[in-house]
Design a protein around this motif. Sequence first.
Motif, PDB file in Angstrom:
ATOM      1  N   MET A   1      70.397 -60.953   6.821  1.00  0.00           N
ATOM      2  CA  MET A   1      69.102 -61.604   6.700  1.00  0.00           C
ATOM      3  C   MET A   1      69.310 -63.031   6.210  1.00  0.00           C
ATOM      4  O   MET A   1      70.138 -63.273   5.349  1.00  0.00           O
ATOM      5  CB  MET A   1      68.218 -60.881   5.690  1.00  0.00           C
ATOM      6  CG  MET A   1      67.385 -59.772   6.264  1.00  0.00           C
ATOM      7  SD  MET A   1      66.180 -59.194   5.063  1.00  0.00           S
ATOM      8  CE  MET A   1      66.372 -57.456   5.307  1.00  0.00           C
ATOM      9  N   ASP A   2      68.501 -63.912   6.749  1.00  0.00           N
ATOM     10  CA  ASP A   2      68.598 -65.300   6.297  1.00  0.00           C
ATOM     11  C   ASP A   2      67.781 -65.494   5.022  1.00  0.00           C
ATOM     12  O   ASP A   2      66.994 -64.643   4.621  1.00  0.00           O
ATOM     13  CB  ASP A   2      68.171 -66.269   7.404  1.00  0.00           C
ATOM     14  CG  ASP A   2      66.715 -66.097   7.825  1.00  0.00           C
ATOM     15  OD1 ASP A   2      65.892 -65.695   6.980  1.00  0.00           O
ATOM     16  OD2 ASP A   2      66.390 -66.384   8.984  1.00  0.00           O
ATOM     17  N   ASP A   3      67.980 -66.644   4.387  1.00  0.00           N
ATOM     18  CA  ASP A   3      67.316 -66.920   3.110  1.00  0.00           C
ATOM     19  C   ASP A   3      65.797 -66.932   3.224  1.00  0.00           C
ATOM     20  O   ASP A   3      65.099 -66.475   2.314  1.00  0.00           O
ATOM     21  CB  ASP A   3      67.801 -68.256   2.533  1.00  0.00           C
ATOM     22  CG  ASP A   3      69.189 -68.151   1.937  1.00  0.00           C
ATOM     23  OD1 ASP A   3      69.731 -67.030   1.867  1.00  0.00           O
ATOM     24  OD2 ASP A   3      69.738 -69.191   1.540  1.00  0.00           O
ATOM     25  N   GLU A   4      65.287 -67.406   4.340  1.00  0.00           N
ATOM     26  CA  GLU A   4      63.830 -67.472   4.513  1.00  0.00           C
ATOM     27  C   GLU A   4      63.235 -66.065   4.562  1.00  0.00           C
ATOM     28  O   GLU A   4      62.199 -65.798   3.955  1.00  0.00           O
ATOM     29  CB  GLU A   4      63.488 -68.247   5.789  1.00  0.00           C
ATOM     30  CG  GLU A   4      62.011 -68.568   5.910  1.00  0.00           C
ATOM     31  CD  GLU A   4      61.713 -69.450   7.123  1.00  0.00           C
ATOM     32  OE1 GLU A   4      60.759 -69.114   7.842  1.00  0.00           O
ATOM     33  OE2 GLU A   4      62.431 -70.436   7.328  1.00  0.00           O
ATOM     34  N   THR A   5      63.901 -65.165   5.274  1.00  0.00           N
ATOM     35  CA  THR A   5      63.442 -63.779   5.355  1.00  0.00           C
ATOM     36  C   THR A   5      63.526 -63.122   3.975  1.00  0.00           C
ATOM     37  O   THR A   5      62.597 -62.428   3.560  1.00  0.00           O
ATOM     38  CB  THR A   5      64.291 -62.983   6.369  1.00  0.00           C
ATOM     39  OG1 THR A   5      64.233 -63.647   7.630  1.00  0.00           O
ATOM     40  CG2 THR A   5      63.807 -61.561   6.510  1.00  0.00           C
ATOM     41  N   LEU A   6      64.639 -63.352   3.289  1.00  0.00           N
ATOM     42  CA  LEU A   6      64.792 -62.780   1.954  1.00  0.00           C
ATOM     43  C   LEU A   6      63.743 -63.322   0.991  1.00  0.00           C
ATOM     44  O   LEU A   6      63.225 -62.587   0.152  1.00  0.00           O
ATOM     45  CB  LEU A   6      66.190 -63.067   1.403  1.00  0.00           C
ATOM     46  CG  LEU A   6      67.315 -62.247   2.024  1.00  0.00           C
ATOM     47  CD1 LEU A   6      68.662 -62.707   1.487  1.00  0.00           C
ATOM     48  CD2 LEU A   6      67.125 -60.769   1.775  1.00  0.00           C
ATOM     49  N   GLU A   7      63.416 -64.592   1.128  1.00  0.00           N
ATOM     50  CA  GLU A   7      62.408 -65.195   0.250  1.00  0.00           C
ATOM     51  C   GLU A   7      61.057 -64.511   0.445  1.00  0.00           C
ATOM     52  O   GLU A   7      60.320 -64.297  -0.517  1.00  0.00           O
ATOM     53  CB  GLU A   7      62.294 -66.693   0.537  1.00  0.00           C
ATOM     54  CG  GLU A   7      61.469 -67.424  -0.487  1.00  0.00           C
ATOM     55  CD  GLU A   7      61.481 -68.933  -0.273  1.00  0.00           C
ATOM     56  OE1 GLU A   7      60.393 -69.521  -0.453  1.00  0.00           O
ATOM     57  OE2 GLU A   7      62.536 -69.484   0.067  1.00  0.00           O
TER      58      GLU A   7
END
Length: 149
Positions: A1-7
């Motif tokens: 998962m990318d950081d935007e999704t994790l955020e």
Amino acid sequence: MDDETLEKELTLDKQLCFALYGAAHAFTRAYKPLLAPLGLTYPQYLVMMALWENDDVPVKALGEKVGLDSGTLSPLLKRLEQAGHVARRRDATDERQVYITLTDTGRALKKQAVGVFRAIGEQTGCSLDEVVTLRDSLKRLQAQLGDEG
């Protein structure tokens, strides 16, 4: 998962730790009225269960079994002793070693505790198989996080 999704996932209601925290508090609250007739708090109940399983144990081993440090365990054991549920005895060969033993009163309390176990089981709304699966999953999670206590 990318950081935007994790955020986007970084919300309190989506956190496993918060769900576990809430469930632990719910369990403690559910136990309170069930343990009151036995005159036990939840931590005292844990200690008594450990002693019903393995009686006449050193304080240190008991603390490790239930996950309580000596600062928490010592006053708890003192209250259980005052209530007549346990007795303390010093090892004859090493007086620094203190053993905790159930009294007859403490052993008899186990029969009443069966009702607590049954009531909590009913309150969870889970079948025995579901409880076993959930418990085993939580134990695996605990081990994965490096605390197999």
